[in-house]
Write a protein that holds these residues in place. Structure first.
Motif, PDB file in Angstrom:
ATOM      1  N   HIS A 166       0.840  -1.186   0.000  1.00 42.34           N
ATOM      2  CA  HIS A 166       0.000   0.000   0.000  1.00 42.34           C
ATOM      3  C   HIS A 166       0.881   1.243   0.000  1.00 42.34           C
ATOM      4  CE1 HIS A 166      -3.646  -2.328   0.640  1.00 42.34           C
ATOM      5  NE2 HIS A 166      -2.945  -3.057   1.480  1.00 42.34           N
ATOM      6  N   LYS A 168       1.072   5.480  -0.245  1.00 43.21           N
ATOM      7  CA  LYS A 168       0.329   6.712  -0.060  1.00 43.21           C
ATOM      8  C   LYS A 168       0.316   7.495  -1.360  1.00 43.21           C
ATOM      9  CE  LYS A 168       0.076  10.820   2.879  1.00 43.21           C
ATOM     10  NZ  LYS A 168       0.713  11.562   3.983  1.00 43.21           N
ATOM     11  N   SER A 169      -0.870   7.827  -1.835  1.00 39.92           N
ATOM     12  CA  SER A 169      -0.974   8.538  -3.100  1.00 39.92           C
ATOM     13  C   SER A 169      -0.507   9.974  -2.948  1.00 39.92           C
ATOM     14  CB  SER A 169      -2.428   8.515  -3.587  1.00 39.92           C
ATOM     15  OG  SER A 169      -2.585   9.369  -4.696  1.00 39.92           O
ATOM     16  N   LYS A 173      -5.286  15.927  -2.478  1.00 32.95           N
ATOM     17  CA  LYS A 173      -6.007  15.344  -1.355  1.00 32.95           C
ATOM     18  C   LYS A 173      -7.511  15.447  -1.518  1.00 32.95           C
ATOM     19  CE  LYS A 173      -2.296  16.040   2.008  1.00 32.95           C
ATOM     20  NZ  LYS A 173      -1.906  16.671   3.292  1.00 32.95           N
ATOM     21  N   PHE A 176     -10.036  12.016  -5.591  1.00 35.07           N
ATOM     22  CA  PHE A 176      -9.676  10.597  -5.643  1.00 35.07           C
ATOM     23  C   PHE A 176      -9.585  10.218  -7.115  1.00 35.07           C
ATOM     24  CE2 PHE A 176     -10.144   6.058  -5.576  1.00 35.07           C
ATOM     25  CZ  PHE A 176      -9.595   5.655  -4.360  1.00 35.07           C
ATOM     26  N   ASP A 266      -4.890   7.022  -7.181  1.00 32.19           N
ATOM     27  CA  ASP A 266      -5.241   6.234  -6.002  1.00 32.19           C
ATOM     28  C   ASP A 266      -5.550   4.788  -6.376  1.00 32.19           C
ATOM     29  OD1 ASP A 266      -5.522   8.263  -3.654  1.00 32.19           O
ATOM     30  OD2 ASP A 266      -6.473   9.232  -5.367  1.00 32.19           O
TER      31      ASP A 266
END
Length: 273
Positions: A166, A168-169, A173, A176, A266
């Protein structure tokens, strides 16, 4: 999200996997083929790649040297030949050491499966599709039910344990981002992807579908594939009443630029065959 492969596996003489595809062009299928080869190699399996004559200039994959080295992997029986491309009679003629099996990976979507494709796949030892809906369509068109499955087929490589990493994109913010890339062509489910997105997020202004797309150079009418894509989006917007954001990026860019686009997303969604 990307994936890695655990290396603590004890396969019992799986032999060499010969993976046949278009490794050196700038399509989604080629990127998927390169990912398959590198993942299998990382898992500790013996992989030999055989690239068909479908080469695009400017492929700058970070592991290009590794891929080139996999062209020379020794062939150790039993051989599993995996054909990741459109069905072709050439796949049946390819000379392989004994014993061997031939597996066809195809993501053809639709109800009207070309008869010659069906004939070729039925002559394989096994062939795989990407969903149960596709499997049912193939069965209706005459597929041998004993040879078709959803997923990877009868080989240990199909059960490689994959662990998600995983990340963090780095996308904005407040947005999406769904990201998809590939060549716009009829055998990909761009219609299903775009329609599902527009329906699901029609009242949501904090999402984006980011399409990085190129168009087939072989098309007899210049500019028509691009217009077809724009018409498709307009038609689906009208049908769904959705104003959800869609961005079309037609730039080819370098590998690093493409990786930056991945990092700014994302979720990656494939519409590939």
């Amino acid at each position: 999200m990307i994936a890695k492969v655990r290396l603590d596996m004890n396969f019992t003489n799986p032999g060499t996997i010969v993976f046949i595809s278009a490794f050196y062009n700038r399509t989604g299928l080629a990127a998927s083929a390169r990912a398959w080869a590198k993942t299998l190699h990382q898992a500790g399996l013996k992989v030999r790649i055989l690239s068909i004559n479908d080469v695009s200039p400017g492929v700058d994959d970070i592991d290009l040297a590794l891929l080139k080295s996999l062209e020379k992997t020794p062939l150790e029986p039993p051989i599993t030949a995996v054909f990741f491309h459109n069905p072709s009679p050439d796949w049946l003629k390819l000379q392989l050491p004994e014993p061997h099996i031939r597996i066809m990976l195809t993501g053809f979507v639709g109800e009207n499966i070309p008869p010659d494709w069906m004939d070729i796949c039925n002559q394989m030892d096994h062939f795989c599709v990407m969903s149960n809906e596709e499997r049912l369509n193939w069965l209706k068109s005459g597929a041998n039910p004993d040879k078709i499955s959803v997923g990877g087929g009868p080989h240990l490589w199909a059960s490689i344990p994959i662990e998600p990493i995983h990340r963090k994109s780095s996308a904005q913010k407040d947005v999406f981002r769904f990201f998809s890339l590939g060549t716009y062509s009829p055998n990909r489910r761009w219609d299903a992807l775009i329609e599902a997105y527009l329906k699901e997020f029609q009242n949501n202004d904090s999402v984006e579908l980011y399409l990085r797309v190129n168009y087939p150079a072989w098309h007899p009418i210049p500019g028509k594939p691009k217009q077809d894509l724009l018409n498709l989006i307009a038609t689906l917007r009208k049908q769904t009443g959705s104003l959800a954001k869609i961005t079309i990026d037609e730039s080819l860019g370098s590998r690093m630029e493409l990786m930056a686009t991945y990092d700014n997303a994302d979720v990656y969604v494939s519409a590939d065959v």
